[in-house]
Design an enzyme around this catalytic site. Structure first.
Site, mmCIF file in Angstrom:
data_model
loop_
_atom_site.group_PDB
_atom_site.id
_atom_site.type_symbol
_atom_site.label_atom_id
_atom_site.label_comp_id
_atom_site.label_asym_id
_atom_site.label_seq_id
_atom_site.Cartn_x
_atom_site.Cartn_y
_atom_site.Cartn_z
ATOM 1 N N LYS B 80 0.857 -1.180 0.000
ATOM 2 C CA LYS B 80 0.000 0.000 0.000
ATOM 3 C C LYS B 80 0.894 1.230 0.000
ATOM 4 O O LYS B 80 1.909 1.268 0.717
ATOM 5 C CB LYS B 80 -0.890 -0.042 1.250
ATOM 6 C CG LYS B 80 -1.889 1.076 1.394
ATOM 7 C CD LYS B 80 -2.744 0.816 2.647
ATOM 8 C CE LYS B 80 -3.812 1.862 2.856
ATOM 9 N NZ LYS B 80 -4.663 1.560 4.036
ATOM 10 N N SER B 158 -9.482 1.336 3.275
ATOM 11 C CA SER B 158 -8.696 2.182 2.397
ATOM 12 C C SER B 158 -7.604 1.442 1.630
ATOM 13 O O SER B 158 -6.982 2.028 0.735
ATOM 14 C CB SER B 158 -8.051 3.309 3.210
ATOM 15 O OG SER B 158 -7.112 2.797 4.138
ATOM 16 N N SER B 182 -9.567 -0.903 7.488
ATOM 17 C CA SER B 182 -8.981 -0.735 6.155
ATOM 18 C C SER B 182 -8.220 -1.939 5.620
ATOM 19 O O SER B 182 -7.800 -1.930 4.464
ATOM 20 C CB SER B 182 -8.044 0.485 6.153
ATOM 21 O OG SER B 182 -8.810 1.652 6.162
#
Lengths: 100, 466
Positions: B80, B158, B182
């Protein structure tokens, strides 16, 4: 209110990341309208704080939206504010004078 | 030579060690998939071809010389884009940070590097990890993360990029992060397995800070077993992150004995029918192995306002410079452009109250987790949200009752999410298990046991098949 605030959003659907929660039935049953009424002066005051500190970065439309959101948020936080705490209930943070 | 990009880490490692494939060939195969599918899935920020090929060559030469760094040696992966990397920009998914360059690697990246894994890509994320209150899928400068199962639906957030990239086999595994949902949400919406570690088990050094007391870094993988492999490589004390604990996970405690599992009253009644049915099927499997399942009343606390207040106060402080500079207006989501200012008006007394209530929440949940090995619930009450609707308009009337995700994040407790079937629009559904802090080995055991008896984690999105 035309848009959904982060806290209202959390109430409605259990958002994905930042605020993934829904209210319990007990919380949902609370008199939100009266809480909102009580919250309005504080929401107005907090909106003025935002305007004073960062107003130069915000349009009139954004400040109007913030005013709506703050009003909404204030009543949402009421449940936290009404939760009973004793003097001895410390915040769940730790401070150490000794470097770790 | 046939190659299944959906192979697990263990399967890929076996082929590497049998000399059936090299790390370089493997890396190039995944790089090709990243290049072919990354953009249409909104899953990729940057592909690190030169770096990846260089690392893969090193992995191959080490293996040829008899140096084996373990199960991740030569295995490609993505992170990420909130983890700092020396070799690529780190954008935090947000336009104001699009050119941000760090001169060091996050501890997690260093540890995976030391384990021989090959970093191939920085993966997309919701801008600022959703800290300013986004309410739509299109919340990153890379556009919405799309589910490989149906491109009209969101891959979750997210960690939208890691979810979609693992689900479409653009990488064998990825690293995501969770402040409050997330990792678990994109694992659920994308149909992959995600593990949220105990707070402090994995270093956050080099990770974007949203909430210092809530942020966790964890693996998103093809299987629970893979999550265990990756977690073992990244966990442990880090002098750059004072919240980290030492070698705290006891992987020898795995026993296979029947467990006592709690379910939450009110968790499924308003869920989508397929979510409810698939959850019941998962519980039936657990009963077959002798587990005891008990429905409980979940402790009643103001979880939502508590976690929101903490994220607001800590997030506004973490991004104070962004607010003062006025660059928040560059964020993609209109709500994000003002959400940070609203958060910055959080009263100190409310933040401290939230942290005081949090202490009571943690105590109550730890007490509950002394009586049960794990708490199970559908990870999300619905399948993935449509891209073109605001989240609150996606599935009116659908909800999941008391939030296991939010409450357990407040308690710093670990959880695993794994696919357990399909629902509306042939999108995945998911089940989550939460356990007491440091019981990640148990969660991996539960997940692995279920995945030995089901094949949902083996399914391939038709459009992105091998």
């Amino acid at each position: 209110m035309s848009q959904t605030t982060r806290r209202r959003f959390a109430q409605l659907c259990g958002a994905a990341a930042a605020a993934p929660l829904v209210l319990t039935p007990e919380a949902a049953a609370q008199p939100a309208a009266s809480a909102a009424e009580e919250a309005r002066p504080l929401a107005r005051a907090l909106t003025e704080v935002i305007r004073a500190q960062w107003g130069e970065h915000l349009s009139d439309a954004q400040l109007a939206k913030i005013a709506d959101d703050m009003n909404d948020a204030a009543s949402y936080v009421e449940r936290l504010r009404k939760f009973e705490l004793r003097n001895s209930d410390e915040p769940d943070v730790s401070f150490s004078a000794i470097s770790r | 030579m046939s190659f299944d990009p959906y192979a697990t880490i263990g399967e890929l490692g076996a082929r590497l060690r049998a000399r059936e494939i090299t790390s370089l060939a493997l890396t190039r195969l995944y790089l090709a998939r990243l290049e072919k599918h990354g953009a249409e899935l909104g899953a990729v920020v940057a592909i690190m071809r030169d770096h990846a090929e260089r690392r893969a060559r090193i992995a191959d030469s080490e293996l040829a010389a008899g140096t084996d760094r373990g199960p991740l040696h030569g295995i490609p992966y993505g992170v990420k884009d909130l983890l700092a990397t020396r070799e690529a920009k780190t954008t935090w998914g947000a336009e104001p940070y699009r050119e941000q360059q760090f001169d060091f690697d996050a501890t997690v990246v260093e540890r995976l590097d030391a384990a021989g894994a090959v970093l191939c890509a920085k993966l997309a994320m919701v801008e600022l990890a959703g800290g300013f209150g986004y309410n739509q899928a299109d919340a990153s400068f890379t556009g919405p993360g799309r589910s490989p199962w149906n491109l009209e639906f969101w891959s979750g957030g997210s960690s939208c990029g890691p979810g979609a990239a693992v689900a479409a086999a653009l990488v064998p595994f990825a690293i995501g992060s969770e402040t409050s949902g997330s990792i678990l949400t994109p694992a659920a919406f994308s149909g992959v397995t995600g593990l949220r570690p105990t707070y402090g088990v994995v270093s956050r050094h080099g990770a974007m800070a949203l909430s210092w007391t809530l942020d966790k870094i964890g693996p998103m993988c093809r299987s629970a077993e893979d999550c265990g492999i990756v977690l073992r490589a990244i966990a442990g004390r880090d002098e750059n992150d004072p919240t980290t604990v030492g070698d705290a996970l006891d992987w020898k405690t795995i026993s296979g004995k029947p467990l006592k599992i709690a379910t939450i009253k009110g968790a499924v009644e308003k869920a989508q029918p397929a979510v409810r049915e698939n959850f019941a099927a998962t519980l039936a499997l657990l009963r077959e192995r002798g587990d005891t399942i008990e429905e409980i009343e979940y402790p009643d606390f103001p979880y939502g306002p508590t976690v929101s207040t903490i994220i607001d106060a800590e997030g506004a402080s973490a991004f104070e410079e962004l607010l003062h500079s006025g660059r928040a207006k560059l964020l993609r989501v209109p709500q994000d452009q003002i959400g940070g200012y609203e958060a910055a008006a959080t009263l100190a007394i409310d933040y401290l109250r939230a942290m005081r209530v949090r202490g009571k929440i943690r105590k109550a949940l730890l007490e509950l987790l002394r009586r049960y090995d794990a708490i199970a619930a559908p990870t999300r009450a619905s399948v993935a949200y449509p891209i073109d609707k605001r989240f609150d308009e996606a599935y009116p009337g659908v909800s999941g009752g008391p939030s296991l995700i939010g409450s357990m994040n407040l308690a710093g407790a670990p959880a695993i999410a794994l696919p357990n079937g399909f629902g509306e629009n042939r999108l995945p559904t998911s089940v989550q298990f939460a356990a007491a802090p440091l019981r990640e080995p148990l969660l991996v055991e539960i997940g692995s046991w279920l995945q030995q008896r089901t094949e949902f984690h083996r399914r391939q999105p038709p459009r992105f098949g091998a």
